[in-house]
Structure formats: structure tokens, C-alpha cells
Enzyme design. Sequence first.
Site, PDB file in Angstrom:
ATOM      1  N   HIS A 152      15.085  12.003  12.916  1.00 22.43           N
ATOM      2  CA  HIS A 152      13.902  12.048  13.777  1.00 22.43           C
ATOM      3  C   HIS A 152      13.021  10.822  13.548  1.00 22.43           C
ATOM      4  CE1 HIS A 152      11.969  14.716  10.453  1.00 22.43           C
ATOM      5  NE2 HIS A 152      11.588  13.483  10.267  1.00 22.43           N
ATOM      6  N   HIS A 153      13.350  10.036  12.533  1.00 22.14           N
ATOM      7  CA  HIS A 153      12.643   8.761  12.341  1.00 22.14           C
ATOM      8  C   HIS A 153      13.288   7.647  13.162  1.00 22.14           C
ATOM      9  CE1 HIS A 153      10.111  10.195   9.019  1.00 22.14           C
ATOM     10  NE2 HIS A 153      11.145  10.987   8.769  1.00 22.14           N
TER      11      HIS A 153
ATOM     12  N   TRP B 217       7.442  -0.597   4.104  1.00 24.27           N
ATOM     13  CA  TRP B 217       7.934   0.089   2.902  1.00 24.27           C
ATOM     14  C   TRP B 217       9.367   0.589   3.075  1.00 24.27           C
ATOM     15  CZ3 TRP B 217       8.936   5.459   1.681  1.00 24.27           C
ATOM     16  CH2 TRP B 217       8.877   6.312   2.774  1.00 24.27           C
TER      17      TRP B 217
ATOM     18  N   SER C 274      -1.005  27.151  -3.450  1.00 26.02           N
ATOM     19  CA  SER C 274      -0.698  28.572  -3.631  1.00 26.02           C
ATOM     20  C   SER C 274      -1.201  29.095  -4.967  1.00 26.02           C
ATOM     21  CB  SER C 274       0.805  28.805  -3.548  1.00 26.02           C
ATOM     22  OG  SER C 274       1.323  28.230  -2.388  1.00 26.02           O
TER      23      SER C 274
ATOM     24  N   TYR D  24       8.943  15.401   1.626  1.00 28.78           N
ATOM     25  CA  TYR D  24       8.796  16.765   1.112  1.00 28.78           C
ATOM     26  C   TYR D  24       8.641  16.785  -0.393  1.00 28.78           C
ATOM     27  CZ  TYR D  24       9.162  18.472   5.675  1.00 28.78           C
ATOM     28  OH  TYR D  24       8.871  18.704   6.983  1.00 28.78           O
TER      29      TYR D  24
ATOM     30  N   LYS E 231       4.091  29.466   5.565  1.00 31.18           N
ATOM     31  CA  LYS E 231       3.206  29.128   4.457  1.00 31.18           C
ATOM     32  C   LYS E 231       1.747  29.133   4.880  1.00 31.18           C
ATOM     33  CE  LYS E 231       6.196  26.670   1.396  1.00 31.18           C
ATOM     34  NZ  LYS E 231       5.632  27.103   0.122  1.00 31.18           N
TER      35      LYS E 231
ATOM     36  N   GLU F 108      12.075  12.707   0.806  1.00 29.59           N
ATOM     37  CA  GLU F 108      11.010  12.097   0.011  1.00 29.59           C
ATOM     38  C   GLU F 108       9.631  12.588   0.452  1.00 29.59           C
ATOM     39  OE1 GLU F 108      10.731  10.186  -2.607  1.00 29.59           O
ATOM     40  OE2 GLU F 108       8.574   9.829  -2.369  1.00 29.59           O
TER      41      GLU F 108
ATOM     42  N   ARG G  60       1.770  -0.062  15.050  1.00 28.59           N
ATOM     43  CA  ARG G  60       1.421  -0.102  13.634  1.00 28.59           C
ATOM     44  C   ARG G  60       1.854  -1.437  13.030  1.00 28.59           C
ATOM     45  NH1 ARG G  60       6.039   3.848  10.895  1.00 28.59           N
ATOM     46  NH2 ARG G  60       4.960   3.344   8.970  1.00 28.59           N
TER      47      ARG G  60
ATOM     48  N   SER H  78      13.382   6.691 -13.361  1.00 29.00           N
ATOM     49  CA  SER H  78      12.250   7.456 -13.867  1.00 29.00           C
ATOM     50  C   SER H  78      12.176   8.827 -13.208  1.00 29.00           C
ATOM     51  CB  SER H  78      10.964   6.671 -13.613  1.00 29.00           C
ATOM     52  OG  SER H  78       9.849   7.511 -13.688  1.00 29.00           O
ATOM     53  N   SER H  79      12.273   8.840 -11.873  1.00 23.25           N
ATOM     54  CA  SER H  79      12.158  10.113 -11.160  1.00 23.25           C
ATOM     55  C   SER H  79      13.294  11.048 -11.515  1.00 23.25           C
ATOM     56  CB  SER H  79      12.187   9.884  -9.649  1.00 23.25           C
ATOM     57  OG  SER H  79      11.067   9.191  -9.240  1.00 23.25           O
TER      58      SER H  79
ATOM     59  N   THR I  25       7.200  26.273   7.562  1.00 28.34           N
ATOM     60  CA  THR I  25       5.887  25.699   7.304  1.00 28.34           C
ATOM     61  C   THR I  25       4.799  26.625   7.832  1.00 28.34           C
ATOM     62  OG1 THR I  25       6.951  23.568   7.640  1.00 28.34           O
ATOM     63  CG2 THR I  25       4.569  23.562   7.426  1.00 28.34           C
TER      64      THR I  25
ATOM     65  N   ASP J 276       7.072  23.102 -25.041  1.00 30.18           N
ATOM     66  CA  ASP J 276       7.034  21.726 -24.562  1.00 30.18           C
ATOM     67  C   ASP J 276       8.078  21.593 -23.472  1.00 30.18           C
ATOM     68  OD1 ASP J 276       6.924  18.810 -24.350  1.00 30.18           O
ATOM     69  OD2 ASP J 276       5.929  18.871 -26.299  1.00 30.18           O
TER      70      ASP J 276
ATOM     71  N   HIS K 240      13.266  11.249   4.419  1.00 27.15           N
ATOM     72  CA  HIS K 240      12.671  12.503   4.847  1.00 27.15           C
ATOM     73  C   HIS K 240      12.505  13.495   3.692  1.00 27.15           C
ATOM     74  CE1 HIS K 240      10.898  15.413   7.374  1.00 27.15           C
ATOM     75  NE2 HIS K 240      11.646  16.291   6.733  1.00 27.15           N
TER      76      HIS K 240
ATOM     77  N   HIS L 134       0.847  -1.199   0.000  1.00 27.95           N
ATOM     78  CA  HIS L 134       0.000   0.000   0.000  1.00 27.95           C
ATOM     79  C   HIS L 134       0.881   1.247   0.000  1.00 27.95           C
ATOM     80  CE1 HIS L 134      -2.877   3.069   1.224  1.00 27.95           C
ATOM     81  NE2 HIS L 134      -2.142   3.306   2.304  1.00 27.95           N
TER      82      HIS L 134
HETATM   83  C1  HEM Z   1       5.634  19.997   9.855  1.00 27.56           C
HETATM   84  C2  HEM Z   1       6.680  19.316   9.849  1.00 27.56           C
HETATM   85  C3  HEM Z   1       6.820  17.844  10.152  1.00 27.56           C
HETATM   86  C4  HEM Z   1       7.411  17.340  11.249  1.00 27.56           C
HETATM   87  C5  HEM Z   1       7.999  18.141  12.390  1.00 27.56           C
HETATM   88  C6  HEM Z   1       7.392  15.905  11.120  1.00 27.56           C
HETATM   89  C7  HEM Z   1       7.939  15.024  12.051  1.00 27.56           C
HETATM   90  C8  HEM Z   1       7.932  13.661  11.942  1.00 27.56           C
HETATM   91  C9  HEM Z   1       8.555  12.766  12.860  1.00 27.56           C
HETATM   92  C10 HEM Z   1       9.329  13.178  14.107  1.00 27.56           C
HETATM   93  C11 HEM Z   1       8.330  11.499  12.431  1.00 27.56           C
HETATM   94  C12 HEM Z   1       8.866  10.214  13.040  1.00 27.56           C
HETATM   95  C13 HEM Z   1       7.966   9.653  14.045  1.00 27.56           C
HETATM   96  C14 HEM Z   1       8.428   8.319  14.505  1.00 27.56           C
HETATM   97  O1  HEM Z   1       8.747   7.445  13.676  1.00 27.56           O
HETATM   98  O2  HEM Z   1       8.468   8.121  15.729  1.00 27.56           O
HETATM   99  C15 HEM Z   1       7.571  11.596  11.238  1.00 27.56           C
HETATM  100  C16 HEM Z   1       7.145  10.508  10.500  1.00 27.56           C
HETATM  101  C17 HEM Z   1       6.595  10.631   9.250  1.00 27.56           C
HETATM  102  N1  HEM Z   1       6.253  11.788   8.594  1.00 27.56           N
HETATM  103 FE1  HEM Z   1       6.410  13.659   9.355  1.00 27.56          FE
HETATM  104  N2  HEM Z   1       6.762  15.546   9.980  1.00 27.56           N
HETATM  105  C18 HEM Z   1       6.406  16.710   9.354  1.00 27.56           C
HETATM  106  C19 HEM Z   1       5.767  16.809   8.145  1.00 27.56           C
HETATM  107  C20 HEM Z   1       5.514  15.738   7.304  1.00 27.56           C
HETATM  108  C21 HEM Z   1       5.033  15.840   5.975  1.00 27.56           C
HETATM  109  C22 HEM Z   1       4.749  17.130   5.239  1.00 27.56           C
HETATM  110  C23 HEM Z   1       4.928  14.582   5.504  1.00 27.56           C
HETATM  111  C24 HEM Z   1       4.480  14.077   4.152  1.00 27.56           C
HETATM  112  C25 HEM Z   1       3.998  14.717   3.210  1.00 27.56           C
HETATM  113  C26 HEM Z   1       5.323  13.686   6.534  1.00 27.56           C
HETATM  114  C27 HEM Z   1       5.339  12.324   6.408  1.00 27.56           C
HETATM  115  C28 HEM Z   1       5.792  11.464   7.371  1.00 27.56           C
HETATM  116  C29 HEM Z   1       5.836  10.041   7.207  1.00 27.56           C
HETATM  117  C30 HEM Z   1       5.434   9.270   5.949  1.00 27.56           C
HETATM  118  C31 HEM Z   1       6.316   9.508   8.397  1.00 27.56           C
HETATM  119  C32 HEM Z   1       6.447   8.062   8.786  1.00 27.56           C
HETATM  120  C33 HEM Z   1       7.405   7.274   8.053  1.00 27.56           C
HETATM  121  C34 HEM Z   1       7.401   5.855   8.513  1.00 27.56           C
HETATM  122  O3  HEM Z   1       7.889   5.584   9.611  1.00 27.56           O
HETATM  123  O4  HEM Z   1       6.909   4.993   7.772  1.00 27.56           O
HETATM  124  N3  HEM Z   1       5.663  14.412   7.631  1.00 27.56           N
HETATM  125  N4  HEM Z   1       7.320  12.938  10.950  1.00 27.56           N
HETATM  126 CU   LIG Z   2      10.818  12.968   8.489  1.00 23.49          CU
END
Ligand code: HEM
Ligand SMILES: [Cu+2]
Lengths: 547, 283
Positions: free
Chosen positions: A311-312, A148, A277, A266, A340, A264, A459, A178-179, A337, A112, A262, A83
Amino acid sequence: MSAVAEHDDHHDHHDDHDHGPAKGLLRWVITTNHKDIGTLYLLFALAMFFVGGSMAMVIRAELFEPGLQFVDPAFFNSMTTMHALVMVFGAVMPAFVGLANWQIPLMIGAADMALPRMNNMSFWMLVAGVLLLASTLFMEGGAPNGGWTLYPPLVLQPITVGKALPFAIFSVHLLGISSIMGAINIIATILNMRAPAMRLMDMPLFVWTWLITAFLLIAVMPVFAGAVTMLLTDKFFHTSFFNAAGGGDPVLYEHIFWFFGHPEVYIMILPTFGVASTIIPVFARKPLFGYASMVWATASIAFLSFIVWAHHMFTVGMPIAGELYFMYATMIIAVPTGVKVFNWTATMWKGAMTFETPMLFSIAFVVLFTMGGFTGLMMSIAPSDFQYHDTYFIVAHFHYTLVPASIFILMAAGYFWLPKWTGHMYNEKIGQLHFWLSVISVNILFFPQHFLGLAGMPRRIPDYAIQFADWNMISSIGGFIFGASQLLFLYIVYDTIKGGTGEKVTDEVWEDASKHGLEWTLPSPVPYHTWTTPPSAVPTEHVLDTH
Amino acid sequence: MSTNTAYYIPHKATWPVIGTAGLMIMLAGFANYLNGSSIGSTMMLIGLIIFIVMLVGWFTLQAKESESGMYNHGVGISYRMGMMWFIFSEIAFFGVFFGTLWYTRNLSVPWLGSGATKEILYSAYQSTWPTNGPGNVGGHFEPMGAWGLPFVNTLLLLSSGVTCTWAHHGLLANHREQLIKGLAATVFLGLLFVGFQAMEYHEAYTEMGLTLGSGIYGSTFFMLTGFHGFHVCVGAIILSVVLFRSAKGHFKPENHFAFEAAAWYWHFVDVVWLGLFIFVYLM
Ligand code: HEM
Ligand SMILES: [Cu+2]
């Protein structure tokens, strides 16, 4: 570059001019036209949205009640893994590349994309990558089910991979190629093909955000490719990159993965910002508030995205200095952020607003994305994240940043530009219905997951303790409604292409839109070839305050 | 008719989809091969052939178009940007493996030989570099020295950078002979490099016990030098194509994107080697 030469591979000089598309299905295979390729990307992404969506339905069905109902645990884990991969690499990213293909040349006055043949190739590489990935579903041992993120050593165990691993890895390589090709093309187009009248600081924000996103893509897709290449050699060629006995370290994989991962996230959100915008000023009938600050905020978010990856990994056992550094660095992202969100709000402030479907989705985006940002901020606090990590709280966080943000904005973009592309108006009633069903159900679906996560539900688990039963059931119900509502969008896209309401749309489509963007000065539907001579002036409504 | 002032936009393209199919078949074949399936190697071969046909076809087309003056200045800029960003992506790719080397040498290996890991798990392990880890993975091996073949190879690649630039000067001054000689020398030096590296690998495997499986030292050593060697091969092939085209009279002092792209690529490969020589062999 003044006029544009149109030729095919074989120099048939008699019909050099006035080329329409090639006849039949072959047109779509060999096309180099940015609009055709944009359409291919968007339709492919839409299809993958439903493929990935069906997997989500399997997940929510299994979690409807505690206990094992429908699928076995390994398949459940395949579903969570696939997924995510399908949605990220098959739906969201390609959809934005599709929008880039359609819109960037229209918005900057280019005939183009800069490298049309490569444009064709990047689409087909995407298809090839997704095919390899999807083929694993039908293999002995099933699709990858280690998540994933493909963490070793889990993903290297025979039980978690069966025969799928090398296919998944090569799929990542193809998707990466591709990307990268797509991103190179976008950068070259933006920097080299703009109408002479358009300076960098005149560009619509969608173009700006894509320029920066493309840079991110080129910088991090090879990193992911390198990481999975080491998985491959660890599995099949006896290397020890992620094997402590040989002097390696599985945590190294996490560092490399998130150095990609990370940025990614963004990559999926910056173009989202760009579309928002673009849409909000049109329906607020005001110039975008703070154009220059939007550009700088985008650039700083992109820069920061390279230095916050761990932070992950707060719970992985990093030195304390690392925990602190990544905690503070992550928090800083909230500043640009916040700029914005402030600017979008200020754009709407005292605007003469109307609430057509694209605007509704955009407003919901501003509100709900902010929620996702706040939970992100909560998780950036390292000691708190020890509680949140690997629970449904994260699932709620990133779904708020992706579904009611990226996906909603993709929907908004569809409603906003489809009339321009097809010359037909979509059915506003069904559009509004689609919006309200989506925005209500998405909250029923994801909001309870915050509670589940805080209460400790992990999860990626097919079964759970009974105290989690109620919220899971509610979440699943929201999920089914959300899934079903998206069929409305499918219908609307189909219906609009076929003629929609029958109402003939004007060139502007939306009131005064041509003040905001070049694309609205072209006829509706947009002709097959546009801007063969670049426009002499560009709208500057959106940059009023920078001049 | 095309003129020099128009940005050339091709109308249809058949090679991209063919090349994609080739690459996909090749990779699917490789995956099957790794899974022990018997059709794997056949698929790889078929895919490779398709891919090569695509390369020949596509490059021939581009060369023809370029020589007939269909690319104006703007097209040239797009191509140069494309090449530049492609090289940038390659830098990111090599960055991963250099980063891995740095991380393992400076972090994970010292951690393995200290603290709780040492007390509980690996009390006998002394962390040093080179190492194949506390598990002595891959058995005894000798590390690769810097001053034999690797040093010769450094000199070879550095001089090939010089011959490449010399060829470029020849092209710019319209001295065709200098162009061709310089290119031929560059390709020759590149091939010599690859040959020496093959000898080095042979020695490592047969006499020094050093293999890809020799723990983290063997992994990083072969991964870094291997990917680099692969890039040298690719660079040499590109340069041979440019040489072939030069011999046919292609390129003008003011229009020679393919030459420039090849030269940039070659210099990039050169610089990566310097990094390798310092961080893999010397330190
Ligand atoms: C505003 C700013 C953001 C902060 C401060 C933030 C912070 C974090 C943190 C600390 C985690 C890790 C949590 C953990 O695993 O314990 C996390 C996970 C994640 N964030 Fe954010 N995030 C932000 C914005 C975003 C945005 C804009 C996206 C996507 C468009 C996003 C997508 C994700 C995803 C996909 C994960 C989980 C990845 C995984 O473990 O599979 N985050 N975020
Ligand atoms: Cu992140």
C-alpha cells in the site's frame, strides 16, 4: 527458577550479596542491570528526540514562507531524511526498548532480563549505529538526502550520497543488530522469566504487545539489512539488483523495503498500544475492557502487517490484481485497530476518571491516533491514493500516528512511571501545561498538512507554490510552539529526578494502582534489585473477564 | 556461592562494549575504504582484531562459567531461546536473497522482455534465465552447472550433518572419542566445502566470465552462495571452538548448550545449502 544468584565476572565471593551499582561513570558502561540499561535507553532516546526535533525545526523554518530562505535544497533534503531516521531509529524505538527494560521485569516478577550481558551490548550497538549515522552530517556531500526509505536509483546517484552512503548502510546494520539482540532478550525474558504465578493470559498488555513487537523486529530487521546490503553491492561491487539494464528492478527494492517498513511502523505503535492499555484503566479505576480481545487484536495486527506492504507503492505500476489485493488487505487492519479503540473507550465508560497528566496524554492519544487511522484508511483506497501519494497528506497521516500517538504515549509513560522509578512526584501544574501546549500545537502543526496535501503540495520539497503559503506558515508556527513546549518535558524529567515537588510518593503512586500491576507493589523508588524472589501472586484485575 | 538452582545474573560486563567498539571501527573503516580513503583498511584491521579479542574473551568467560556449574536449567533455556531466535533472524536474512532471486526470475526479467519495455526500450532482448539483462551487463558469461563441484559440495555438507549428529550421540552417551571424532570430521568436511567453493569461484572468475558484475544472474549467484559460504566459515569456527572445548573435557551429557547451538547453526547452514542447490544451481 527460585532465588537468583548475583555475581560479577570475576567471582569476588566476599561481596556476592547486596551488590549496588559500580562506582562512577564506568557503572553506565559496563552495567547489566535492567534498570540502568533502561535509563540509558530512555535518556539516549530523549537526547535523540531533541536532535531529530532540531532538524524538524530547520524544516519548518525553511517552509515558513515560499522561496528558499535559510538552507540549500540538498541540505533541506538531508534534514528530512535524517529527521526521519533519527526519530524512528534513535528516538521512538529506543525509548520503547528503554521502557521494556525498566518495566517488563518489574511487571512479570523477574529479577532482571534473561540475557543481561547481551542487554548491555544491544544498547551500545544502538549508540554505535547512531554515531555512524550522525557522522554523515559532517561529511563531504553531507548526510544522505534521498529520503529515509533510501530508494534506488536516487540514493545511488553521486550527487545524493557524497561519501555518506556506506556509513548510513553500516549504521542500519548496527541498528539492526541492536534491535534484534534487544528483541531476543525481551522474548526470552517474557517466556522464561515470568513469576510462576503469571500465566501468559495474566500478563499486562504492555508485556504482550512487546512480546509481539519483538517477534516483528526479529522477522523484519534482517530484511532491511538485506535490502541495504544490496544497495551497497549495487553501488560498490557492480551488482545489478536494482538495475534494469542488468535484469534487476528498482521496484524490487521498494517491495523489500516496505516488507520491512510496514511492520516497522507497527513496531512503533504496538508498544504504544500496550502503554495506553496500562495507563487508561488506572485512571478510569476500572479493569481494562476486553483484555483477551486486546491480545488477539495485537496479534492480528502484527500478522496483517506482513501482508499489506505494497500500500506504500500503489502508484508504482503494480498489476491491477496487486492493487486490489493490497487495498483490501490494508483495510482489514482497521478492524482489529477499531477493536482497540473501542476497548479503550469502553474502559473509560462510566469510570471514576481523574485527569492527571499521563491520563490526559493517553486520552489525546486515543482521539488523535484514531484520526491518523482514518487518514490511513483513506489512503488504503488505491484509486484515491493516486491523489494523496507523496503529498503532505501522507506526512499528516503518519505524523498523527506517530507524534500524538507514539510520542504522546511515551510522554504519558514518563509521567506515569517516573514517580515509581525515582520516588519523586513530578510537578503536576507544569505537566498539565506541557500537555495543553503540546496537544494544541500538535494540531496546529499537522492538521493543516492535510489541506496542503489534498491541494497537491508534494512532500520533501524545500520550496512551494504560493497558494500553499498560508497553511505552511500556520503549520510552522504550530511546529515552533510544539518544539518549544517539549523543553518543558526536559525540565520536568530533570526536576523529578532531582526531587520534584518534594512530596513523598507512596508505593502505589496512583490510587489503587497495585490492583493493576505488580510494579506498584514494590517500594518507591524501586530498589536496584527487585524480585530476587518472585512474587507468589499476581494482580488479575485487568484480566477479570477472561477467568 | 553459586548453586545449580539459582538463575545466574552477571553483575557487570566489559566485553559487550569492547566488541561493539571493534565492530564499529571495522565498519567505519570499511566505509572509508569504499570511499577511497587510505585509513580505511587500517581501521578495518584494528576493528577486526578488537572484535576477535572480544570473541575469545567473552567465550572463554562463558565456558568457564558454564563448566563451574553456574548456569542452571533456566539459564540454559534462555540461551537456547536466544540461539533459536537468532537463527530465525538469519532465516529472514536469507529469505531476502531467495525472494530477490524469485522476483527477478519470475517477474522483472520476463517484464523486461515483453510489453512496452520490449517495444520501446529493449526490442532485441529475449528474456531467459540465466541472464545478465538487456544491457548485457558484465559481458558474456557461462552459467554455473549443478553436477560438478556443487553436487560434491552437497554431498559433503549432507555428510557433515550426519557426522555432527553422530558426535552429538557420542556426547549424550558419554563416548568422548566419538564426540571428538565426529566434530573433527564435521569441521573437516566444512572446510573441504569452503575449499571447493573457492575453486568454483576461481573457475567462474577466470574461465567462465561469471562475476558478481554479470547482471542479475551473477549478482544473485554470488550473493546467495557468498553469504552462505560466509556462514559455513562462521559455523566451522564455532564447531572448532566446540571441538577445542570437547578436547579439554568440557560438556556433559546433560549440560552442553554450546554444542547444541553450534549443531543447530550447522544444520541451518546445511538446509540453506539445499535451498541453494535447488533454486540457484538446479532450476
Ligand atoms: C490504521 C491503519 C493504517 C492504515 C490503513 C495505514 C495506511 C497507510 C497507507 C496506505 C500509506 C501509504 C500512503 C502513500 O504512500 O501513498 C501509509 C503511509 C504511512 N503510514 Fe500508515 N496506515 C495505518 C497506520 C499507521 C500507523 C499506526 C503508523 C505508525 C505508527 C503509520 C505510519 C505510516 C508511515 C510512516 C507512512 C509513510 C511512509 C513513507 O512513505 O515515508 N501508519 N499508511
Ligand atoms: Cu504501511
